[in-house]
Scaffold this motif. Structure first.
Motif, short mmCIF file in Angstrom:
data_model
loop_
_atom_site.label_atom_id
_atom_site.label_comp_id
_atom_site.label_asym_id
_atom_site.label_seq_id
_atom_site.Cartn_x
_atom_site.Cartn_y
_atom_site.Cartn_z
N SER A 39 0.79 -1.32 -0.30
CA SER A 39 -0.16 -0.26 0.24
C SER A 39 0.99 0.99 0.11
CB SER A 39 -0.85 -0.21 1.18
OG SER A 39 0.20 -0.26 2.61
N ILE A 40 0.19 2.58 -0.56
CA ILE A 40 1.51 3.43 -1.21
C ILE A 40 0.41 4.90 -0.18
CG2 ILE A 40 2.36 3.02 -2.19
CD1 ILE A 40 1.02 4.26 -4.60
N ASP A 41 0.60 5.78 -0.05
CA ASP A 41 -0.51 7.01 0.57
C ASP A 41 0.14 8.33 0.30
OD1 ASP A 41 0.73 7.22 2.23
OD2 ASP A 41 -0.03 6.88 3.85
N ASN A 42 -0.09 9.36 0.42
CA ASN A 42 0.26 10.88 0.11
C ASN A 42 1.65 10.87 0.90
OD1 ASN A 42 -0.77 11.07 2.69
ND2 ASN A 42 -1.61 12.61 2.65
N ARG A 43 1.84 9.76 1.57
CA ARG A 43 3.67 9.90 2.75
C ARG A 43 5.06 9.14 1.86
NH1 ARG A 43 0.90 7.40 8.55
NH2 ARG A 43 -0.02 6.42 6.91
N GLY A 44 3.81 8.06 0.93
CA GLY A 44 4.59 6.79 0.55
C GLY A 44 4.73 5.86 0.14
N ASP A 45 5.69 4.84 0.24
CA ASP A 45 5.14 3.74 0.24
C ASP A 45 5.36 3.01 1.92
OD1 ASP A 45 5.10 0.53 0.18
OD2 ASP A 45 7.65 0.67 -0.72
N VAL A 46 4.36 3.01 2.46
CA VAL A 46 4.01 3.03 4.04
C VAL A 46 3.71 1.39 4.18
CG1 VAL A 46 2.17 5.75 3.92
CG2 VAL A 46 1.06 3.44 3.27
N GLY A 47 3.65 0.85 2.81
CA GLY A 47 3.82 -0.63 3.07
C GLY A 47 5.11 -1.20 3.40
N SER A 48 6.02 -0.97 2.72
CA SER A 48 7.70 -1.43 3.33
C SER A 48 7.28 -0.61 4.76
CB SER A 48 8.48 0.19 2.33
OG SER A 48 8.59 1.11 3.07
N TRP A 49 6.93 0.11 5.50
CA TRP A 49 6.96 0.02 7.09
C TRP A 49 6.32 -1.69 7.34
CZ3 TRP A 49 4.23 5.29 7.76
CH2 TRP A 49 4.95 6.23 7.00
N VAL A 50 5.75 -1.96 7.00
CA VAL A 50 4.98 -2.83 7.60
C VAL A 50 5.46 -4.77 6.66
CG1 VAL A 50 2.96 -4.44 7.78
CG2 VAL A 50 2.80 -1.75 6.94
N ARG A 51 6.07 -4.57 5.61
CA ARG A 51 6.93 -5.72 5.73
C ARG A 51 8.31 -5.66 5.95
NH1 ARG A 51 6.00 -3.18 0.52
NH2 ARG A 51 7.89 -2.19 -0.34
N GLU A 52 8.83 -4.88 6.45
CA GLU A 52 10.09 -4.74 7.09
C GLU A 52 9.94 -5.24 8.61
OE1 GLU A 52 13.32 -1.38 9.24
OE2 GLU A 52 12.23 -0.16 7.43
N ILE A 94 14.03 -0.24 -3.09
CA ILE A 94 14.74 0.92 -1.52
C ILE A 94 15.58 -0.46 -1.06
CG2 ILE A 94 14.14 1.41 0.89
CD1 ILE A 94 11.18 2.08 -0.20
N ASP A 95 16.33 0.78 -0.70
CA ASP A 95 17.76 -0.13 -0.94
C ASP A 95 17.82 -0.57 0.66
OD1 ASP A 95 18.99 0.85 -2.22
OD2 ASP A 95 20.72 2.39 -2.15
N ARG A 96 17.53 0.25 2.30
CA ARG A 96 17.82 -0.65 2.93
C ARG A 96 16.60 -2.26 3.25
NH1 ARG A 96 14.06 2.68 4.39
NH2 ARG A 96 11.96 1.42 5.01
N LEU A 97 15.49 -1.88 2.51
CA LEU A 97 14.42 -3.23 2.78
C LEU A 97 15.21 -4.31 2.35
CD1 LEU A 97 11.65 -2.39 1.60
CD2 LEU A 97 11.56 -3.46 4.12
#
Length: 362
Positions: A39-52, A94-97
């Motif tokens: 998922s994405i919203d106006n903050r960007g790739d918020v789904g990446s926070w969940v996947r991390e 995303i490098d960090r991911l």
């Protein structure tokens, strides 16, 4: 969702002795679902926070189960699903991911006490990870490409690579495509059957992922670009005639549903891919007709620039491969394509030219 994933792992670590086997499996399934949050919203790739958060949590859960002699819950099916979920993060843009996914995979495969030895192709993966060091975020993309060899992991690894190959970073895209090309053509796998069938599994997964995500604009355009890159780099050239025809027909059918979109990026991607497919399946008259059918539909698109681009690409395609109606019509066909003002706002002009082209190509 990110906090919920972390809390669920903490809850498991606190009361795991009181949980039933079904509850433990349910917790693992929740973590695997979180690994597919795009998922994405106006903050960007918020789904990446969940996947991390899910990657870190699932490693903790596996370590706890194996250290408490509950490893029997990690069946071959569950173990393969866990590796499958994490390997899909290795190709992220995303490098960090990518680095977090690398550490998770190394822990789940290389750490003696916490390895998921029941996972599919564990021996091959362990051997590969043990022999090649991955130290930079870019190098992790080559590890993601390795998972494309194995049918159990192909769809997940491909889904992770799609935003990178079809994204805005050209240098990263080129490196990822080269990694895929090297991995698919490699015979380093100890399983010769797996290595030889990798292109077929990859082709099937491209169709499968596109069919599954046809309503997700974020996936469709990058996936079409990814398929185009694979064809241009000859990654799928080892497919036999029957497989090429099936692959081409399936993609043409899916692309037909895309021509009504008003997303210009997707339309450009469809046009480029269909033209490449026509050359890819040049030996099959049926496949070429399917490709030409999609291009003819695009010739009547409401956007003048799209019609102009399609006419230009169709001209080049006919010039190089010929039409379906015989060589005698090719000269007239090329004249119609080049002389028609496809950006004309008068519908009757465009419609007449389209009908003439359709008649000439048979």
């Amino acid at each position: 969702r990110r906090n919920a994933v972390k809390a669920l792992a903490e809850f498991f670590l606190s009361v795991n002795d009181a949980l039933t086997d079904a509850q433990v499996i349910s917790i693992i399934d929740c973590q695997l679902v979180a690994l597919n949050d795009w998922s994405i919203d106006n903050r960007g790739d918020v789904g990446s926070w969940v996947r991390e958060a899910a990657m870190s949590s699932v490693v903790l859960i596996v370590e706890n189960l194996l250290s408490s002699n509950n490893g029997c819950l990690l069946s071959p099916e569950i173990s393969t699903k866990i590796i499958c979920g994490v390997c899909g993060q290795l190709g992220q843009r995303i490098d960090r991911l990518r680095m977090i996914a690398l550490k998770a995979i190394q822990c789940l495969i290389l750490t003696p006490a916490y390895s998921l030895t029941a996972a599919a192709h564990f021996t091959d993966l362990h051997k590969h990870l043990s022999s090649i060091p991955y130290e930079t975020p870019a190098s992790v993309l080559s590890l993601a490409a390795v998972f494309l060899r194995y049918p159990e992991y192909t769809a997940s690894a491909l889904t992770g690579l799609i935003p990178t190959i079809g994204g805005l970073s050209k240098s990263l895209s080129i490196f990822a495509v080269e990694s895929v090309k090297s991995s698919i053509s490699s015979s380093a796998s100890t399983d010769v059957v797996v290595a030889s069938s990798a292109p077929l599994h990859l082709a099937d997964c491209i169709v499968q992922v596109l069919s599954k995500n046809h309503a997700r604009a974020r996936i469709v355009a990058p996936l079409l670009i990814t398929a185009l890159e694979f064809l241009q780099e000859h990654i799928l050239d080892s497919l036999d005639s029957a497989s090429r025809q099936t692959f081409t027909s399936s993609l043409c059918s899916l692309c037909l549903s895309e021509i009504s979109t008003r997303d210009v990026q997707r339309l450009h991607a469809v046009t480029g891919l269909i033209c490449e497919l026509a050359a890819f399946s040049a030996d099959s008259l049926e496949s070429r007709k399917s490709c030409l059918g999609v291009l003819l539909s695009l010739l009547s698109h409401p956007f003048p620039k799209i019609r102009c681009e399609v006419a230009e690409k169709l001209y080049t395609l006919i010039l190089s491969c010929g039409g379906c109606g015989g060589d005698s019509d090719s000269s007239h066909l090329l004249s119609v394509l080049s002389d028609t003002h496809w950006d004309d706002i008068t519908d009757i002009v465009v419609r007449h030219a389209q009908e003439e082209v359709a008649k000439l190509v048979g």
